[in-house]
Design a protein around this motif. Structure first.
Motif, PDB file in Angstrom:
ATOM      1  N   GLY A 291      -6.458 -13.457   4.848  1.00  0.00           N
ATOM      2  CA  GLY A 291      -6.816 -14.725   4.224  1.00  0.00           C
ATOM      3  C   GLY A 291      -6.951 -15.880   5.187  1.00  0.00           C
ATOM      4  N   LEU A 292      -7.051 -15.574   6.471  1.00  0.00           N
ATOM      5  CA  LEU A 292      -7.108 -16.625   7.489  1.00  0.00           C
ATOM      6  C   LEU A 292      -8.529 -17.057   7.824  1.00  0.00           C
ATOM      7  CD1 LEU A 292      -4.479 -15.019   9.916  1.00  0.00           C
ATOM      8  CD2 LEU A 292      -4.083 -16.886   8.286  1.00  0.00           C
ATOM      9  N   MET A 293      -9.481 -16.142   7.668  1.00  0.00           N
ATOM     10  CA  MET A 293     -10.871 -16.407   8.024  1.00  0.00           C
ATOM     11  C   MET A 293     -11.797 -15.837   6.955  1.00  0.00           C
ATOM     12  SD  MET A 293     -10.885 -18.089  10.871  1.00  0.00           S
ATOM     13  CE  MET A 293     -12.590 -17.933  11.451  1.00  0.00           C
ATOM     14  N   PRO A 294     -12.998 -16.405   6.808  1.00  0.00           N
ATOM     15  CA  PRO A 294     -13.950 -15.868   5.830  1.00  0.00           C
ATOM     16  C   PRO A 294     -14.592 -14.580   6.339  1.00  0.00           C
ATOM     17  CG  PRO A 294     -14.941 -17.679   7.042  1.00  0.00           C
ATOM     18  CD  PRO A 294     -13.498 -17.628   7.467  1.00  0.00           C
ATOM     19  N   ALA A 295     -15.164 -13.818   5.421  1.00  0.00           N
ATOM     20  CA  ALA A 295     -15.834 -12.572   5.791  1.00  0.00           C
ATOM     21  C   ALA A 295     -17.004 -12.828   6.740  1.00  0.00           C
ATOM     22  CB  ALA A 295     -16.317 -11.852   4.535  1.00  0.00           C
ATOM     23  N   SER A 296     -17.595 -14.005   6.657  1.00  0.00           N
ATOM     24  CA  SER A 296     -18.722 -14.335   7.530  1.00  0.00           C
ATOM     25  C   SER A 296     -18.319 -14.327   9.002  1.00  0.00           C
ATOM     26  CB  SER A 296     -19.298 -15.701   7.161  1.00  0.00           C
ATOM     27  OG  SER A 296     -18.308 -16.717   7.281  1.00  0.00           O
ATOM     28  N   PHE A 297     -17.042 -14.605   9.283  1.00  0.00           N
ATOM     29  CA  PHE A 297     -16.566 -14.568  10.677  1.00  0.00           C
ATOM     30  C   PHE A 297     -16.609 -13.142  11.212  1.00  0.00           C
ATOM     31  CE2 PHE A 297     -12.803 -13.907  13.490  1.00  0.00           C
ATOM     32  CZ  PHE A 297     -13.308 -14.564  14.605  1.00  0.00           C
ATOM     33  N   VAL A 298     -16.239 -12.177  10.382  1.00  0.00           N
ATOM     34  CA  VAL A 298     -16.292 -10.775  10.806  1.00  0.00           C
ATOM     35  C   VAL A 298     -17.731 -10.395  11.140  1.00  0.00           C
ATOM     36  CG1 VAL A 298     -15.697  -8.397  10.215  1.00  0.00           C
ATOM     37  CG2 VAL A 298     -14.350 -10.293   9.261  1.00  0.00           C
ATOM     38  N   ASP A 299     -18.652 -10.790  10.292  1.00  0.00           N
ATOM     39  CA  ASP A 299     -20.059 -10.493  10.541  1.00  0.00           C
ATOM     40  C   ASP A 299     -20.546 -11.162  11.819  1.00  0.00           C
ATOM     41  OD1 ASP A 299     -20.110  -9.046   8.183  1.00  0.00           O
ATOM     42  OD2 ASP A 299     -20.854 -10.731   6.981  1.00  0.00           O
ATOM     43  N   ARG A 300     -20.122 -12.386  12.037  1.00  0.00           N
ATOM     44  CA  ARG A 300     -20.545 -13.118  13.248  1.00  0.00           C
ATOM     45  C   ARG A 300     -20.060 -12.412  14.500  1.00  0.00           C
ATOM     46  NH1 ARG A 300     -19.165 -19.532  14.625  1.00  0.00           N
ATOM     47  NH2 ARG A 300     -20.441 -19.659  16.539  1.00  0.00           N
ATOM     48  N   MET A 301     -18.799 -12.005  14.502  1.00  0.00           N
ATOM     49  CA  MET A 301     -18.259 -11.317  15.674  1.00  0.00           C
ATOM     50  C   MET A 301     -18.937  -9.968  15.883  1.00  0.00           C
ATOM     51  SD  MET A 301     -16.112 -13.280  17.159  1.00  0.00           S
ATOM     52  CE  MET A 301     -15.476 -12.067  18.314  1.00  0.00           C
ATOM     53  N   ALA A 302     -19.152  -9.225  14.807  1.00  0.00           N
ATOM     54  CA  ALA A 302     -19.781  -7.912  14.933  1.00  0.00           C
ATOM     55  C   ALA A 302     -21.198  -8.033  15.488  1.00  0.00           C
ATOM     56  CB  ALA A 302     -19.792  -7.204  13.578  1.00  0.00           C
ATOM     57  N   ARG A 303     -21.958  -9.031  15.009  1.00  0.00           N
ATOM     58  CA  ARG A 303     -23.327  -9.228  15.509  1.00  0.00           C
ATOM     59  C   ARG A 303     -23.327  -9.542  16.993  1.00  0.00           C
ATOM     60  NH1 ARG A 303     -23.987 -12.206  10.734  1.00  0.00           N
ATOM     61  NH2 ARG A 303     -23.796 -14.159  11.907  1.00  0.00           N
ATOM     62  N   LEU A 304     -22.420 -10.430  17.410  1.00  0.00           N
ATOM     63  CA  LEU A 304     -22.373 -10.831  18.820  1.00  0.00           C
ATOM     64  C   LEU A 304     -21.960  -9.664  19.710  1.00  0.00           C
ATOM     65  CD1 LEU A 304     -22.554 -12.982  21.012  1.00  0.00           C
ATOM     66  CD2 LEU A 304     -20.230 -13.713  20.414  1.00  0.00           C
ATOM     67  N   ILE A 305     -20.958  -8.929  19.294  1.00  0.00           N
ATOM     68  CA  ILE A 305     -20.476  -7.805  20.098  1.00  0.00           C
ATOM     69  C   ILE A 305     -21.520  -6.702  20.170  1.00  0.00           C
ATOM     70  CG2 ILE A 305     -18.734  -5.952  20.124  1.00  0.00           C
ATOM     71  CD1 ILE A 305     -16.801  -8.236  19.011  1.00  0.00           C
ATOM     72  N   GLU A 306     -22.219  -6.478  19.071  1.00  0.00           N
ATOM     73  CA  GLU A 306     -23.290  -5.474  19.102  1.00  0.00           C
ATOM     74  C   GLU A 306     -24.432  -5.923  20.012  1.00  0.00           C
ATOM     75  OE1 GLU A 306     -25.047  -2.346  15.933  1.00  0.00           O
ATOM     76  OE2 GLU A 306     -24.953  -4.434  15.260  1.00  0.00           O
ATOM     77  N   ARG A 307     -24.760  -7.214  19.976  1.00  0.00           N
ATOM     78  CA  ARG A 307     -25.789  -7.747  20.884  1.00  0.00           C
ATOM     79  C   ARG A 307     -25.387  -7.585  22.344  1.00  0.00           C
ATOM     80  NH1 ARG A 307     -26.778 -13.671  20.195  1.00  0.00           N
ATOM     81  NH2 ARG A 307     -28.204 -13.262  21.927  1.00  0.00           N
ATOM     82  N   ALA A 308     -24.088  -7.633  22.604  1.00  0.00           N
ATOM     83  CA  ALA A 308     -23.586  -7.453  23.973  1.00  0.00           C
ATOM     84  C   ALA A 308     -23.594  -5.989  24.400  1.00  0.00           C
ATOM     85  CB  ALA A 308     -22.172  -8.023  24.083  1.00  0.00           C
ATOM     86  N   ARG A 309     -24.099  -5.119  23.513  1.00  0.00           N
ATOM     87  CA  ARG A 309     -24.211  -3.681  23.779  1.00  0.00           C
ATOM     88  C   ARG A 309     -22.839  -3.021  23.871  1.00  0.00           C
ATOM     89  NH1 ARG A 309     -28.542  -4.744  28.672  1.00  0.00           N
ATOM     90  NH2 ARG A 309     -30.135  -5.748  27.412  1.00  0.00           N
ATOM     91  N   LEU A 310     -21.969  -3.472  22.992  1.00  0.00           N
ATOM     92  CA  LEU A 310     -20.618  -2.928  22.907  1.00  0.00           C
ATOM     93  C   LEU A 310     -20.429  -2.266  21.543  1.00  0.00           C
ATOM     94  CD1 LEU A 310     -18.726  -5.963  24.464  1.00  0.00           C
ATOM     95  CD2 LEU A 310     -18.901  -3.683  25.480  1.00  0.00           C
ATOM     96  N   PRO A 311     -19.535  -1.288  21.453  1.00  0.00           N
ATOM     97  CA  PRO A 311     -19.328  -0.603  20.170  1.00  0.00           C
ATOM     98  C   PRO A 311     -18.647  -1.490  19.148  1.00  0.00           C
ATOM     99  CG  PRO A 311     -17.770   0.188  21.823  1.00  0.00           C
ATOM    100  CD  PRO A 311     -18.727  -0.705  22.545  1.00  0.00           C
ATOM    101  N   VAL A 312     -19.083  -1.385  17.927  1.00  0.00           N
ATOM    102  CA  VAL A 312     -18.460  -2.128  16.830  1.00  0.00           C
ATOM    103  C   VAL A 312     -17.791  -1.193  15.833  1.00  0.00           C
ATOM    104  CG1 VAL A 312     -20.006  -4.109  17.029  1.00  0.00           C
ATOM    105  CG2 VAL A 312     -20.633  -2.198  15.541  1.00  0.00           C
ATOM    106  N   LYS A 313     -17.932   0.110  16.034  1.00  0.00           N
ATOM    107  CA  LYS A 313     -17.266   1.100  15.200  1.00  0.00           C
ATOM    108  C   LYS A 313     -16.208   1.832  16.024  1.00  0.00           C
ATOM    109  CE  LYS A 313     -19.393   0.810  11.200  1.00  0.00           C
ATOM    110  NZ  LYS A 313     -18.648   0.500   9.939  1.00  0.00           N
TER     111      LYS A 313
END
Length: 371
Positions: A291-313
């Protein structure tokens, strides 16, 4: 946002009283005589490197040190996280003893995070402490592991569990060494850059998002700013909490999950930055489910990390294995697994979480088969 044009070289200071030291950041620093002036004096220097970096930079570093040290010894270790162990540490100590190195001998760590950690730990324990200098040649080492004095080796039961806090005399981050860095290693370094945004600097997070392609293209202006700002944030944290009594733990955002991945799969299967990148997605998910952050933050981090060519799974491991690995973590207290979570964009904190909730987080972000 675009990266400002960097100075030919920049300096970031780590303020620790009489143990204050500088991080030099710029191009051409290995070949610049000024990089090596004012370091501790001794008759002997020992350069520790690995068999990948040695052919690229060892002779260049030796040439610069020849005017400062009468005798220059070298130890070339095998490359890889799987060699960050007692055997490699013993090779360094054994060489120091074999050449009768005294307590003024200066060690130089020429390489990435593994070399920096092993060399720093050897410097900390040889004759109860000799000077050492960090010469990081990977992006991850330049923005994180070479800065702040954490030194360690891995244990089969846990990453970085045997080590010491021991500060270098100087850090010399030559951006030109990144030209020879494999793409996978460059992306791994981006994980440690990305983490600084959500834990401490929201504008920097936005800058990373806007300039990620330039960093991946090895644009020197973008790299210079990314390295300098990362070091500034880490210097600010380390200056307040050198030995991780509190604040410094926020630098481990994503690391509890990431270290479990590295240890569980076997050191070297995933690079450290790959584990941290995926770990930040999991830590973001945990932050949201607490309950500390919205779900949109998870999506934002996943998009950025995937763009960096890093695994998100995350890789598939039994949940009991995950929990056992995460219980061997230096942040834990009283047997409770403690995670670095985001309590608001730009603000991190430490929280425990029920095992069932952690299991849900892992399940949501686990791939069908191991990577």
């Amino acid at each position: 946002m675009t990266a400002p044009a960097p100075d030919p070289s920049s300096t970031v200071a780590i303020e620790l009283g009489d143990r204050r030291y500088d991080i030099l950041i710029g191009s051409g620093l290995i070949d610049a005589s000024s990089s090596w002036s004012g370091l501790p004096r001794s008759s002997t220097a020992l350069i520790v490197t690995n068999d990948v970096v040695a052919p690229l930079y060892l002779e260049r570093l030796k040439r610069q040190l020849e005017s400062h040290y009468a005798r220059i010894e070298t130890v070339v270790l095998p490359d890889g996280e799987q060699h960050k162990d007692w055997a490699s540490l013993d090779m360094v100590i054994d060489h120091l003893l074999a050449v009768a190195a005294d307590r003024k001998t200066v060690l130089f760590a020429l390489g990435g995070g593994v070399i920096g950690d092993i060399t720093g730990f050897a410097a900390a324990i040889y004759m109860r402490g000799v000077p050492f200098v960090q010469v990081p040649t990977t992006l991850l080492a330049q923005v994180d592991s070479s800065v702040g004095g954490k030194t360690a080796i891995n244990h089969p039961r846990g990453k970085n569990m045997v080590g010491a806090f021991y500060q270098p005399a100087r850090v010399i981050a030559d951006l030109d060494t990144l030209d020879s860095l494999p793409e996978r290693e460059l992306s791994a370094g981006l994980a440690e850059i990305i983490k600084y945004g959500p834990i401490a600097d929201v504008p920097f997070l936005a800058w990373i998002e806007d300039n990620l392609d330039a960093i991946l293209a090895r644009d020197k202006s973008a790299l210079a700013y990314a390295v300098k700002r990362s070091c500034e944030i880490k210097a600010w944290v380390v200056g307040q909490d050198e030995r991780e009594a509190g604040l410094r733990a926020i630098l481990n955002f994503g690391h509890t999950f990431g270290h479990a991945i590295e240890t569980g799969l076997g050191y070297g299967a995933w690079l450290h930055g790959e584990g941290v990148g995926c770990g930040m997605v999991l830590a973001a998910e945990l932050s949201a489910r607490l309950g500390l952050m919205p779900a949109s933050f998870v999506d934002r981090m996943a998009r950025l990390i995937e763009r960096a060519r890093l695994p998100v799974k995350a890789p598939a491991m039994p949940i009991d294995r995950w929990l056992d690995l995460m219980r061997v973590d230096k942040k834990n207290e009283g047997g409770e697994i403690r995670f670095v979570v985001i309590e608001g964009l730009g603000k991190a904190g430490m929280r425990g979480a029920p095992d069932a909730l952690v299991a849900e987080v892992i399940a949501v972000h686990t791939e069908a088969e191991s990577r």
